[in-house]
Design a protein around this motif. Sequence first.
Motif, PDB file in Angstrom:
ATOM      1  N   VAL A   1      20.892   0.469  36.389  1.00 17.82           N
ATOM      2  CA  VAL A   1      22.026   0.620  37.307  1.00 17.82           C
ATOM      3  C   VAL A   1      23.160  -0.313  36.915  1.00 17.82           C
ATOM      4  N   LEU A   2      22.821  -1.566  36.571  1.00 16.19           N
ATOM      5  CA  LEU A   2      23.871  -2.541  36.268  1.00 16.19           C
ATOM      6  C   LEU A   2      24.492  -2.330  34.887  1.00 16.19           C
ATOM      7  N   LEU A   3      23.789  -1.635  34.016  1.00 14.87           N
ATOM      8  CA  LEU A   3      24.351  -1.366  32.698  1.00 14.87           C
ATOM      9  C   LEU A   3      25.188  -0.097  32.682  1.00 14.87           C
ATOM     10  N   ASP A   4      25.072   0.752  33.690  1.00 15.28           N
ATOM     11  CA  ASP A   4      25.874   1.980  33.780  1.00 15.28           C
ATOM     12  C   ASP A   4      27.122   1.675  34.621  1.00 15.28           C
ATOM     13  N   PRO A   5      28.334   1.785  34.051  1.00 12.69           N
ATOM     14  CA  PRO A   5      29.564   1.387  34.773  1.00 12.69           C
ATOM     15  C   PRO A   5      29.741   2.133  36.097  1.00 12.69           C
ATOM     16  N   GLU A   6      29.531   3.443  36.086  1.00 14.51           N
ATOM     17  CA  GLU A   6      29.748   4.231  37.288  1.00 14.51           C
ATOM     18  C   GLU A   6      28.713   3.882  38.366  1.00 14.51           C
ATOM     19  N   ALA A   7      27.437   3.791  37.963  1.00 13.58           N
ATOM     20  CA  ALA A   7      26.378   3.451  38.922  1.00 13.58           C
ATOM     21  C   ALA A   7      26.566   2.025  39.439  1.00 13.58           C
ATOM     22  N   LYS A   8      27.004   1.121  38.505  1.00  9.56           N
ATOM     23  CA  LYS A   8      27.225  -0.271  38.910  1.00  9.56           C
ATOM     24  C   LYS A   8      28.346  -0.373  39.935  1.00  9.56           C
ATOM     25  N   ALA A   9      29.411   0.371  39.750  1.00  7.50           N
ATOM     26  CA  ALA A   9      30.541   0.331  40.697  1.00  7.50           C
ATOM     27  C   ALA A   9      30.092   0.818  42.074  1.00  7.50           C
ATOM     28  N   ALA A  10      29.309   1.912  42.087  1.00  5.95           N
ATOM     29  CA  ALA A  10      28.812   2.438  43.363  1.00  5.95           C
ATOM     30  C   ALA A  10      27.867   1.435  44.032  1.00  5.95           C
ATOM     31  N   TYR A  11      27.010   0.808  43.214  1.00  7.30           N
ATOM     32  CA  TYR A  11      26.071  -0.172  43.764  1.00  7.30           C
ATOM     33  C   TYR A  11      26.803  -1.393  44.324  1.00  7.30           C
ATOM     34  N   ASP A  12      27.838  -1.861  43.572  1.00  4.79           N
ATOM     35  CA  ASP A  12      28.601  -3.037  44.015  1.00  4.79           C
ATOM     36  C   ASP A  12      29.297  -2.762  45.341  1.00  4.79           C
ATOM     37  N   ARG A  13      29.835  -1.546  45.488  1.00  2.00           N
ATOM     38  CA  ARG A  13      30.499  -1.210  46.767  1.00  2.00           C
ATOM     39  C   ARG A  13      29.484  -1.211  47.917  1.00  2.00           C
ATOM     40  N   ALA A  14      28.339  -0.567  47.670  1.00  3.50           N
ATOM     41  CA  ALA A  14      27.307  -0.501  48.715  1.00  3.50           C
ATOM     42  C   ALA A  14      26.779  -1.910  49.033  1.00  3.50           C
ATOM     43  N   ARG A  15      26.635  -2.716  47.983  1.00  6.36           N
ATOM     44  CA  ARG A  15      26.129  -4.082  48.174  1.00  6.36           C
ATOM     45  C   ARG A  15      27.133  -4.922  48.972  1.00  6.36           C
ATOM     46  N   ALA A  16      28.428  -4.792  48.652  1.00  2.56           N
ATOM     47  CA  ALA A  16      29.466  -5.543  49.366  1.00  2.56           C
ATOM     48  C   ALA A  16      29.523  -5.131  50.835  1.00  2.56           C
ATOM     49  N   ALA A  17      29.412  -3.827  51.103  1.00  2.00           N
ATOM     50  CA  ALA A  17      29.427  -3.344  52.491  1.00  2.00           C
ATOM     51  C   ALA A  17      28.212  -3.857  53.264  1.00  2.00           C
ATOM     52  N   ARG A  18      27.085  -3.861  52.559  1.00  2.71           N
ATOM     53  CA  ARG A  18      25.858  -4.321  53.208  1.00  2.71           C
ATOM     54  C   ARG A  18      25.941  -5.826  53.518  1.00  2.71           C
ATOM     55  N   ARG A  19      26.456  -6.595  52.590  1.00  2.06           N
ATOM     56  CA  ARG A  19      26.582  -8.037  52.813  1.00  2.06           C
ATOM     57  C   ARG A  19      27.590  -8.351  53.914  1.00  2.06           C
ATOM     58  N   ALA A  20      28.675  -7.566  53.971  1.00  2.71           N
ATOM     59  CA  ALA A  20      29.672  -7.767  55.041  1.00  2.71           C
ATOM     60  C   ALA A  20      29.072  -7.462  56.405  1.00  2.71           C
ATOM     61  N   LYS A  21      28.273  -6.407  56.453  1.00  4.98           N
ATOM     62  CA  LYS A  21      27.619  -6.039  57.714  1.00  4.98           C
ATOM     63  C   LYS A  21      26.632  -7.115  58.139  1.00  4.98           C
TER      64      LYS A  21
END
Length: 351
Positions: free
Chosen positions: A66-86
């Motif tokens: 996931v972290l080596l794939d740019p598109e998957a990494k971007a989606a994961y980072d967004r979901a991770r940021a939203a989860r951490r904010a929540k």
Amino acid sequence: MSSEDLKQHATSSHDFYVLLGVEFETSEADIKRAYRKTSLQYHPDKNPGKLDVIEKFHLLAIARDVLLDPEAKAAYDRARAARRAKEAQQSLFEGKRKQMKEDLENREKGFKRKRGEEIDAEEKLEREIRRLAEDGKRRRKEREERLNREKREEGASFMEEESELYSPPGVSSEVPEIDRTVKARWVREGDGASLNKEKLIEMFSKFGEIESSLVMKDKKMRIGGEKHKKVVATGFIVFKSIVSAHAAVEDAKRTFKLLESVFWANKEPDIASPAPVAADYSAPSTPASTPKSFRTSFPGIYKNGSGGIGAPSFSFSPQSPSLEEVTLMRLKQAERKRLEEQIRQKEAAEE
């Protein structure tokens, strides 16, 4: 791993950065290096039969992909940021809720403690009133026993016994303490802030000799229909004479402006009419010449019509003020009314 699988894994709740032990902003080389190092630790060959270790080994591979794939990494980072904010918001909310809960509990404890203190003060007051009543009852009983003992020992005559019905000048009042007790109340502000037991005795000594005094615990209450409560103190003053107590109730509030109220602790004495006075009898010159009308008017004083004086039977209550005390209270009340009327007439003349 296909792009669809990577997108699905990008929504994972696992923190892939923490799992691999790398920072959020890191290079692909660091991610690969971290994967090789960590995967060796959790490799199934080194941990045979340990299902949890094998599961983590596969999760490491997913994190790397996931972290080596740019598109998957971007989606994961967004979901991770939203989860951490929540999570941060939830943590903040929990902190505020916890603080509110603690504040409510503290206020409730304070209210219970205050209520407990008020109940303790009321119980203390009730105990003190009961003590005063019991002390008065004990004194009355002692006096009755003393009178009975004196009558038995001395064999006092009828006129001597009759004179004991009223207390002569200078003798302490036989009225119970509770009926000689005055209750004063004042607000704990201004001159009333420093008013204590000693000052209270000094003030009320103006009206007569004091046996004892008591100042209760302050409490908050509304005075005179005011909107806000004030800290109010209450004191009890036990006078040696009910005449002094009566003078204090009548004049203390006018004399001392800081007092909010002054009234009887138990009940106001009835001085509307003077107490009945026993008739004045003259002793006969000889027992044989005692008039029949005198003997028949007072049965029980003479025995068998022989003229011999028997033990008289009296009925009186030591709880009531004596005739002398009632007379003094009535005289003082009349004098006060006379002075008030003179002041009103003078003010009317000046207008």
